[in-house]
Enzyme design. Structure first.
Site, PDB file in Angstrom:
ATOM      1  N   TYR A 109     -82.823  28.574  48.330  1.00 45.60           N
ATOM      2  CA  TYR A 109     -82.120  27.288  48.448  1.00 45.60           C
ATOM      3  C   TYR A 109     -80.722  27.506  49.061  1.00 45.60           C
ATOM      4  O   TYR A 109     -80.367  26.896  50.068  1.00 45.60           O
ATOM      5  CB  TYR A 109     -82.004  26.613  47.069  1.00 45.60           C
ATOM      6  CG  TYR A 109     -80.997  25.494  47.047  1.00 45.60           C
ATOM      7  CD1 TYR A 109     -81.229  24.317  47.750  1.00 45.60           C
ATOM      8  CD2 TYR A 109     -79.778  25.626  46.367  1.00 45.60           C
ATOM      9  CE1 TYR A 109     -80.280  23.300  47.770  1.00 45.60           C
ATOM     10  CE2 TYR A 109     -78.835  24.623  46.374  1.00 45.60           C
ATOM     11  CZ  TYR A 109     -79.097  23.462  47.071  1.00 45.60           C
ATOM     12  OH  TYR A 109     -78.162  22.463  47.104  1.00 45.60           O
ATOM     13  N   ILE A 113     -76.524  11.569  45.676  1.00 50.67           N
ATOM     14  CA  ILE A 113     -75.182  11.570  46.272  1.00 50.67           C
ATOM     15  C   ILE A 113     -75.135  10.615  47.470  1.00 50.67           C
ATOM     16  O   ILE A 113     -74.169   9.873  47.658  1.00 50.67           O
ATOM     17  CB  ILE A 113     -74.746  13.010  46.656  1.00 50.67           C
ATOM     18  CG1 ILE A 113     -74.888  13.932  45.428  1.00 50.67           C
ATOM     19  CG2 ILE A 113     -73.306  13.025  47.159  1.00 50.67           C
ATOM     20  CD1 ILE A 113     -74.646  15.405  45.710  1.00 50.67           C
ATOM     21  N   HIS A 160     -80.828  19.041  35.824  1.00 48.34           N
ATOM     22  CA  HIS A 160     -79.385  19.201  35.646  1.00 48.34           C
ATOM     23  C   HIS A 160     -78.933  18.980  34.210  1.00 48.34           C
ATOM     24  O   HIS A 160     -79.496  18.160  33.478  1.00 48.34           O
ATOM     25  CB  HIS A 160     -78.634  18.264  36.599  1.00 48.34           C
ATOM     26  CG  HIS A 160     -78.843  18.626  38.026  1.00 48.34           C
ATOM     27  ND1 HIS A 160     -79.687  17.930  38.853  1.00 48.34           N
ATOM     28  CD2 HIS A 160     -78.366  19.663  38.756  1.00 48.34           C
ATOM     29  CE1 HIS A 160     -79.692  18.509  40.044  1.00 48.34           C
ATOM     30  NE2 HIS A 160     -78.908  19.568  40.012  1.00 48.34           N
ATOM     31  N   LYS A 185     -79.175  26.610  53.069  1.00 45.51           N
ATOM     32  CA  LYS A 185     -77.958  25.843  53.379  1.00 45.51           C
ATOM     33  C   LYS A 185     -77.001  26.687  54.237  1.00 45.51           C
ATOM     34  O   LYS A 185     -76.362  26.171  55.152  1.00 45.51           O
ATOM     35  CB  LYS A 185     -77.269  25.420  52.077  1.00 45.51           C
ATOM     36  CG  LYS A 185     -78.072  24.414  51.257  1.00 45.51           C
ATOM     37  CD  LYS A 185     -78.049  23.048  51.908  1.00 45.51           C
ATOM     38  CE  LYS A 185     -78.751  22.004  51.059  1.00 45.51           C
ATOM     39  NZ  LYS A 185     -78.601  20.645  51.601  1.00 45.51           N
ATOM     40  N   THR A 231     -73.528  23.610  49.695  1.00 48.60           N
ATOM     41  CA  THR A 231     -73.534  23.862  48.258  1.00 48.60           C
ATOM     42  C   THR A 231     -72.750  25.121  47.904  1.00 48.60           C
ATOM     43  O   THR A 231     -72.666  26.058  48.719  1.00 48.60           O
ATOM     44  CB  THR A 231     -74.991  24.045  47.772  1.00 48.60           C
ATOM     45  OG1 THR A 231     -74.988  24.542  46.430  1.00 48.60           O
ATOM     46  CG2 THR A 231     -75.763  25.035  48.612  1.00 48.60           C
ATOM     47  N   ALA A 269     -80.383  14.825  53.169  1.00 43.39           N
ATOM     48  CA  ALA A 269     -81.787  15.027  52.794  1.00 43.39           C
ATOM     49  C   ALA A 269     -82.129  16.509  52.718  1.00 43.39           C
ATOM     50  O   ALA A 269     -82.050  17.216  53.719  1.00 43.39           O
ATOM     51  CB  ALA A 269     -82.678  14.338  53.823  1.00 43.39           C
TER      52      ALA A 269
HETATM   53  N1  UFG Z   1     -78.354  24.368  31.933  1.00 43.61           N
HETATM   54  C1  UFG Z   1     -78.877  24.565  30.671  1.00 43.61           C
HETATM   55  N2  UFG Z   1     -79.962  23.825  30.319  1.00 43.61           N
HETATM   56  C2  UFG Z   1     -80.563  22.920  31.159  1.00 43.61           C
HETATM   57  C3  UFG Z   1     -80.015  22.733  32.434  1.00 43.61           C
HETATM   58  C4  UFG Z   1     -78.910  23.476  32.802  1.00 43.61           C
HETATM   59  O1  UFG Z   1     -78.387  25.388  29.894  1.00 43.61           O
HETATM   60  O2  UFG Z   1     -81.569  22.297  30.776  1.00 43.61           O
HETATM   61  C5  UFG Z   1     -77.185  25.157  32.330  1.00 43.61           C
HETATM   62  C6  UFG Z   1     -77.475  26.042  33.539  1.00 43.61           C
HETATM   63  O3  UFG Z   1     -77.997  27.280  33.128  1.00 43.61           O
HETATM   64  C7  UFG Z   1     -76.093  26.142  34.163  1.00 43.61           C
HETATM   65  C8  UFG Z   1     -75.422  24.800  33.820  1.00 43.61           C
HETATM   66  O4  UFG Z   1     -76.172  24.273  32.737  1.00 43.61           O
HETATM   67  O5  UFG Z   1     -75.380  27.147  33.548  1.00 43.61           O
HETATM   68  C9  UFG Z   1     -75.448  23.816  34.959  1.00 43.61           C
HETATM   69  O6  UFG Z   1     -76.792  23.741  35.434  1.00 43.61           O
HETATM   70  P1  UFG Z   1     -77.290  22.621  36.445  1.00 43.61           P
HETATM   71  O7  UFG Z   1     -78.763  22.827  36.629  1.00 43.61           O
HETATM   72  O8  UFG Z   1     -76.825  21.280  35.990  1.00 43.61           O
HETATM   73  O9  UFG Z   1     -76.505  22.952  37.778  1.00 43.61           O
HETATM   74  P2  UFG Z   1     -76.457  24.326  38.600  1.00 43.61           P
HETATM   75  O10 UFG Z   1     -75.104  24.915  38.359  1.00 43.61           O
HETATM   76  O11 UFG Z   1     -77.609  25.193  38.365  1.00 43.61           O
HETATM   77  O12 UFG Z   1     -76.689  23.813  40.084  1.00 43.61           O
HETATM   78  C10 UFG Z   1     -75.869  22.944  40.790  1.00 43.61           C
HETATM   79  C11 UFG Z   1     -76.707  22.218  41.825  1.00 43.61           C
HETATM   80  C12 UFG Z   1     -77.291  23.192  42.797  1.00 43.61           C
HETATM   81  C13 UFG Z   1     -76.202  24.017  43.382  1.00 43.61           C
HETATM   82  C14 UFG Z   1     -75.353  24.648  42.309  1.00 43.61           C
HETATM   83  C15 UFG Z   1     -74.205  25.345  42.938  1.00 43.61           C
HETATM   84  O13 UFG Z   1     -77.747  21.504  41.215  1.00 43.61           O
HETATM   85  O14 UFG Z   1     -77.943  22.477  43.814  1.00 43.61           O
HETATM   86  O15 UFG Z   1     -74.878  23.665  41.417  1.00 43.61           O
HETATM   87  O16 UFG Z   1     -73.100  25.316  42.156  1.00 43.61           O
HETATM   88  F1  UFG Z   1     -76.736  24.994  44.123  1.00 43.61           F
END
Ligand code: UFG
Length: 326
Positions: free
Chosen positions: A140, A12, A188, A144, A116, A73
């Site tokens: 985490y 970002i 992600h 924050k 976040t 960071a």
């Molecule tokens: N997901 C999968 N398979 C994967 C990766 C993700 O099914 O391999 C799903 C997760 O379970 C979730 C969705 O896709 O339901 C999004 O997951 P991400 O890992 O892309 O993002 P998150 O929602 O877990 O996390 C993001 C940021 C965090 C923050 C969070 C708050 O990465 O830092 O949003 O909304 F804390």
């Protein structure tokens, strides 16, 4: 303006650097390159170092006349924070306190802080406004939230002004595909699914199909990284015009399930995403959707790329570019 971007070589941060340069501002970056890449910064001066190093901060604040600091960071992996909370509280909280003390002592400000949606935990109301209760599910999110609390206290005691921006799911890439997401390891959804579609990974694990949502998969609010970058610039302008210390939620206000994201990826790429059903991932709330009306009202923020399809098109262009010719 001359702006210090801490973590300006990350996902970002590098998009904010690009936006600042495009708008004619001067950029100074502190980044230890532990997870960022020097070539992600499309300009500006990079000071390679640790933002928790007080001597480095004293030097930077003595030598530069800054109009603001943006602090990206941090460590961001939810699951890692559960198994190694000390690492998260040290980097995200303790080092940030050193930064805040140095800024206060040198009379540097204001600050924009990367927060976040993880500060909210399991939502009790959707969409999530700024006054929604905060109850993080993991270290985490807690780390924050602790910084947000420090920022409120610094304002009350020292008049130190800041804006915390609570990102929902940052996604997409520079519309010209010069920079984009490159986490190592990548956790992600969108980059992993694109890489699986390209055959760079065997399959995407779908973490849970038994949630109480439209199709059983988790729902998230995806926001274009360039729209996030613009919000930082607006937040700096807001503070420099006398705006008060506060926190804003940043999202598009629309939720998409994992399944809907995969279908959109297949439409955009014309490729199939191989998937495997996997158990729920610890700490994943079923639905996270932002109410970002305060950012719209007080910052004048208007997302340019609110369509999921556009977000995925940009992420796809970047993913293809970084993979090189096929
Ligand atoms: N997901 C999968 N398979 C994967 C990766 C993700 O099914 O391999 C799903 C997760 O379970 C979730 C969705 O896709 O339901 C999004 O997951 P991400 O890992 O892309 O993002 P998150 O929602 O877990 O996390 C993001 C940021 C965090 C923050 C969070 C708050 O990465 O830092 O949003 O909304 F804390």
């Amino acid at each position: 303006m001359k702006v210090l971007v801490i973590g300006g070589c990350g996902y970002i941060g590098s998009h904010l650097v690009s936006r600042l340069l495009t708008n004619g501002h001067n950029v100074l970056i502190i980044d230890d390159l532990s997870s960022g890449y020097a070539d992600s910064a499309l300009g500006g001066e990079i000071q390679v170092g640790d933002f928790g190093d007080r001597k480095l901060l004293d030097l930077v604040f003595t030598k530069n006349n800054l109009d603001g600091v943006v602090h990206f960071a941090s460590l961001i992996q939810v699951s890692e924070s559960v198994v190694d909370p000390a690492k998260y509280y040290y980097t995200n909280v303790s080092k940030t306190l050193t930064l805040l003390q140095a800024m206060k002592d040198h009379n540097v400000g204001p600050l924009i802080f990367s927060s976040t949606a993880a500060v909210f935990g399991e939502p009790v109301d959707i969409p999530i406004t700024e006054v929604h209760p905060t109850s993080p599910l993991n270290p985490y999110g807690a780390s924050k939230l602790m910084v947000e609390q420090m920022l409120r206290d610094f304002d009350l005691a020292y008049g130190f002004r800041s804006v915390s921006l609570r990102y929902f799911n940052a996604a997409g890439a520079d519309p010209e595909a010069r920079i984009g997401e490159r986490h190592e390891p990548e956790t992600h959804l969108i980059p992993i699914a694109l890489q699986a579609a390209m055959g760079k990974r065997p399959a995407l694990k779908v973490f849970g199909r038994d949630y109480d949502t439209c199709d059983g998969t988790c729902v998230r609010d995806y926001i274009h990284v360039d729209d996030l970058a613009c919000a930082h610039l607006l937040a700096l302008e807001y503070l420099n015009k006398g705006g008060q210390t506060t926190a804003f939620n940043l999202g598009n206000g629309e939720g998409f399930s994992v399944q809907q994201v995969l279908e959109t990826i297949e439409k955009v790429t014309g490729l199939q995403v191989p998937t495997i059903d996997a158990p729920r991932r610890d700490g994943d709330p079923a639905r996270l959707v932002a109410d970002a009306s305060a950012a719209r009202k007080y910052l004048g923020w208007r997302p340019n790329y609110s369509e999921l399809e556009t977000i995925i098109q940009h992420a796809w262009a970047w993913e293809q570019k970084r993979s090189g010719p096929t």
